[in-house]
Design an enzyme around this catalytic site. Structure first.
Site, PDB file in Angstrom:
ATOM      1  CE1 TYR B  15      -2.553   4.075 -14.787  1.00 38.69           C
ATOM      2  CE2 TYR B  15      -1.195   5.909 -14.063  1.00 38.69           C
ATOM      3  CZ  TYR B  15      -2.174   4.974 -13.803  1.00 38.69           C
ATOM      4  OH  TYR B  15      -2.777   4.937 -12.576  1.00 38.69           O
ATOM      5  CG  ASP B  39      -3.695   4.468  -5.666  1.00 38.17           C
ATOM      6  OD1 ASP B  39      -3.533   5.222  -4.676  1.00 38.17           O
ATOM      7  OD2 ASP B  39      -3.995   4.886  -6.792  1.00 38.17           O
TER       8      ASP B  39
END
Lengths: 123, 123
Positions: B15, B39
């Protein structure tokens, strides 16, 4: 439900101070009646309710003197993520990451602890 | 559903490497179709589904060259918690904590990032 960063950090510090105090009942009192605790995450065992949570911390109570130190803290609305060190009976140091959620009064509603054998140091 | 610690760490590193690669589509491809992303946690905005998630990373794509560095990693069954640094266009460094859950194939099913303005450094 949302708390500012300083308030969330105070909740986390209160938790770590209470853990260091060594009383399972005092730690369990920081949780809501219907809180859940998973430690370590992935163990497949979730402790549900304050009584079960107190039982979890009883193991800690039996282990000897506890030290705690907050290493990293991140706020998130009514949640917090943090990295800390816990020293048990001067013999073992573990550095878990935990995620907690809090209710409007600052009581812990969920706790998840992420760590593995690799995060344990024998002292 | 559970993965061992080394496998989980490889998912996290993939990632971070993909984020550093700078392609929003490539990052979104690491997520499942119906994944969710929050986020920062506490923003009140949850991105639902790979298309919405790609839109989120498009902002990153526009920001300039990205560097990432894994600082702390903790495994947890089919979950992982980690602390990392992200550097954006050589101008800004942020150190979030993230929690991800993964499916059996290692695709990301949920991502939550914990950070605030206090975790940003201007370079």
């Amino acid at each position: 439900m949302s708390h500012d960063a300083a308030t969330l950090e105070s909740f986390v510090k209160r938790y770590l101070d209470t853990v260091a105090g060594g009383s399972a009942a005092a730690v369990a009192a920081l949780y809501t009646d219907d809180a859940t605790l998973e430690d370590p995450v992935g163990s497949g065992e979730v402790h549900i309710g304050r009584q079960a949570i107190e039982g979890f911390y009883k193991n800690m109570e039996a282990a000897g003197s506890i030290g705690t130190e907050l290493l990293q803290f991140r706020p998130g609305g009514h949640e917090a993520a943090f990295l800390f060190a816990i020293t048990i009976a001067g013999a073992m140091r573990i550095e878990p990451m935990e995620v907690m959620t809090f209710d409007a009064d600052g009581q812990i509603t969920t706790m998840k602890a992420y760590w593995s054998a690799a995060d344990i140091t024998q002292l």
